[in-house]
Design a protein around this motif. Structure first.
Motif, mmCIF file in Angstrom:
data_model
loop_
_atom_site.group_PDB
_atom_site.id
_atom_site.type_symbol
_atom_site.label_atom_id
_atom_site.label_comp_id
_atom_site.label_asym_id
_atom_site.label_seq_id
_atom_site.Cartn_x
_atom_site.Cartn_y
_atom_site.Cartn_z
ATOM 1 N N PRO A 1 -17.434 -0.133 6.626
ATOM 2 C CA PRO A 1 -15.996 -0.098 6.919
ATOM 3 C C PRO A 1 -15.312 1.030 6.146
ATOM 4 O O PRO A 1 -15.766 1.413 5.074
ATOM 5 C CB PRO A 1 -15.482 -1.460 6.443
ATOM 6 N N MET A 2 -14.247 1.566 6.727
ATOM 7 C CA MET A 2 -13.523 2.680 6.110
ATOM 8 C C MET A 2 -12.127 2.185 5.749
ATOM 9 O O MET A 2 -11.260 2.067 6.600
ATOM 10 C CB MET A 2 -13.444 3.813 7.128
ATOM 11 N N TYR A 3 -11.947 1.865 4.478
ATOM 12 C CA TYR A 3 -10.670 1.289 4.081
ATOM 13 C C TYR A 3 -9.648 2.356 3.722
ATOM 14 O O TYR A 3 -8.486 2.077 3.537
ATOM 15 C CB TYR A 3 -10.854 0.321 2.909
ATOM 16 N N HIS A 4 -10.117 3.581 3.610
ATOM 17 C CA HIS A 4 -9.236 4.639 3.129
ATOM 18 C C HIS A 4 -9.672 5.959 3.746
ATOM 19 O O HIS A 4 -10.869 6.206 3.870
ATOM 20 C CB HIS A 4 -9.342 4.709 1.595
#
Lengths: 99, 469
Positions: free
Chosen positions: A52-55
């Motif tokens: 996942p890419m939270y930023h």
């Protein structure tokens, strides 16, 4: 998920601390079920090996020196308070009595 | 009506043709004349601007230039209401860093521009204080959420303005109003003092009359800020340095997924004209693919609403903003304050965001969307291996008519398909006008890799100059 679950707007509104009118509850249910049916398409993309890419940018350990600085004064911080007294925010009584 | 770019007025100020106070007076007159019909501004404080103008330092890069500020960017001593009843009486006790930097560059922050409430909307119609009319296409929406900033610049009520862009909120209204809108790389401009909507997507940027002015404003507002740990420490440069340099050999990627039959004819024509013009300028157009292009709207609305539901929990009626009267206990105070203070679209998004984060649905929606976000960002990483910049539409259609109630929330969300990817991936993007005969204003978008604003602006400037010939 083949058929996305129907959103229980009244329940979610309680979680979000929003009091809705019956009309809003009905309208948001219709709108958001349509949105949820649309976003269900994300299932088609294989993300088994995807992180996942939270930023949007790698930002690691963005720390600064812990040096004291000035902040808003007590008075400035209270200027927008709906109710205040004695240099503090005034709030309703929150200790509930025993039943 | 006021006309003239930043560079025009800088020359006028420096050669003494006009004084800074006269310029503020001129803009105030223009606002007083034109705002009743457009509602581009929610408030303006002429006396405060005149006081700043009286001590303007014309030796600074923006010395004496008034700049309009979107209503969600904190301006000390002025209303900062995010076009919401929730903050109807809120007066900011401090300046956003972007505002401080504008002032340090000599600019005079002047006027609070209308917007969709808490920046949630694509047409400016979600403002609690009324919709904004599009000065470049009366009777049509100006786009959103930076509706007032784009309308003010397009309508001769501001020389330049700041907006914010979470899913296209600078670029799309700029396109609909026929002006330039620049969303910088995530982290390029401090978000300190920008009222948070979706913190991993929000970015402040300029709306201006041309590309050169966008570079000038970005030069002033960029840079690391200790008050925003996500602002980048990467060194800043003079973004105007390459304006006017040729773009021979520059590789412009054209995503095949963006050549959709769903695009309006004017949008397709603008894209084709831009391809021809860039080719004439010596750029190499190369077809690329963004395989996850159709997933962006779904991923974006899950992520943005999730972040919004968390960020907007601060509006609880305790420390600032509206508080409901005659409530029975704390929960009742929270719920009724938020019921009365927030408008319908804000509530809709808080509910969607709360739902996708709630127990049992987190993995299916929120975690999944964040993984798809990785795939979208990966598409761009691959594409920028083949291309220096990416060309595309800004929106699938020109501005819809005001009060077009036929559009459902989902249909409105889908109109953000071309602007959302830059926010998901953190990329800089610019919208520049590409007017088509007989059509409403239409823009064209260029995207660049992270922190490649100098290249982005150089190409945008070359395209702008060539299209004007």
């Amino acid at each position: 998920m083949d058929t996305p679950p129907q959103i229980d707007v009244a329940y979610i509104a309680r979680l979000a601390k929003l009091e809705l009118t019956p009309e809003e509850t009905e309208r948001f249910s219709r709108d958001l079920n349509q949105v949820l049916a649309y976003v269900a398409q994300l299932e088609q993309w294989d993300t088994t090996h995807t992180e996942p890419m939270y930023h949007p940018l790698p930002a690691f350990d963005a720390l600064r020196e812990d040096t004291p600085g000035t902040s808003l004064s007590n008075e400035a911080a209270l200027t927008n308070a709906p109710a205040q007294g004695d240099g503090q925010f005034r709030v309703p009584k929150v200790v509930e009595s025993a039943h | 009506m006021l006309s003239g770019t930043i560079s025009h007025w800088r020359k006028q100020l420096q050669n003494g043709s006009i004084s800074p106070t006269e310029l503020v007076e001129e803009i105030a007159r223009s606002i007083e004349t034109r705002n009743p019909a457009t509602n581009a501004y929610l408030s303006w404080n002429k006396e405060a601007a005149l006081a700043e103008a009286a001590k303007a330092d014309l030796s600074l890069p923006l010395g004496g230039i008034p700049v309009a500020i979107k209503d969600n960017i904190c301006l000390a001593g002025e209303p900062t209401r995010c076009a919401s009843r929730m903050l109807e009486n809120f007066v900011s006790p401090y300046n956003a860093t972007a505002v401080e930097k504008l002032r340090a560059a000599g600019a005079i922050p002047f006027g609070r521009t209308n917007m969709d409430e808490f920046a949630m909307g694509s047409y400016g119609e979600n403002s609690a204080f009324g919709a904004t009319d599009n000065p470049a296409a009366p009777g049509h929406v100006p786009g959103g959420s930076s509706s007032g900033s784009a309308a003010a610049v397009a309508g001769g009520m501001a020389i330049a303005a700041l907006g914010s862009d979470t899913g296209g909120s600078i670029r799309q209204p700029a396109s609909h109003c026929g002006v330039v809108g620049l969303k910088p790389t995530y982290g390029r401009v401090s978000r300190y003092g920008l009222v948070a909507f979706a913190s991993s997507l929000d970015q402040i940027g300029p709306i201006t009359q041309n590309v050169e002015d966008a570079a000038t404003v970005l030069n002033a507002i960029c840079g690391h800020d200790a008050k925003d740990s996500t602002s980048s420490a990467i060194s800043t440069e003079n973004f105007a340095a390459e304006l006017g340099q040729d773009i021979k050999g520059l590789r412009i990627g054209l995503p095949k997924e963006y050549l959709s039959s769903g695009n309006d004819a004017a949008v397709s024509a603008a894209l084709e004209q831009s391809i021809r013009t860039l080719t004439d300028l010596g750029a190499e157009i190369t077809e690329i693919s963004l395989p996850h292009a159709e997933a962006v709207v779904a991923a974006y609305y899950i992520i943005a609403c999730a972040e919004a539901s968390s960020n907007l929990s601060r509006f609880d009626g305790i420390r600032y903003g509206f508080r409901a009267d005659n409530t029975a206990g704390l929960d009742d105070l929270y719920s009724r304050t938020r019921e009365t203070g927030f408008g319908p679209e804000v509530k809709r998004r808080i509910i969607l965001g709360t739902y996708v984060l709630s127990s049992g649905f987190y993995d299916a929606y929120y975690a999944k969307a964040q993984k798809v976000r990785s795939l979208v960002a990966g598409d761009f990483t691959a594409a920028f291996g083949q291309a220096d910049l990416i060309l595309g539409p800004v929106a699938p259609t020109p501005a819809p008519r005001l009060k077009d109630t036929s559009l459902s929330p989902l249909q409105t969300y889908l109109s953000d398909i071309y602007t959302i990817p830059a926010n998901l991936a953190g990329l800089p993007g610019i919208s520049i006008p590409c007017p088509q005969p007989g059509s409403l204003p239409t823009g064209i978008q260029l995207l660049a890799p992270h922190f490649a604003e100098t290249r982005l602006l150089r190409a945008a400037y070359a395209l702008e100059q060539a299209l004007a010939r």
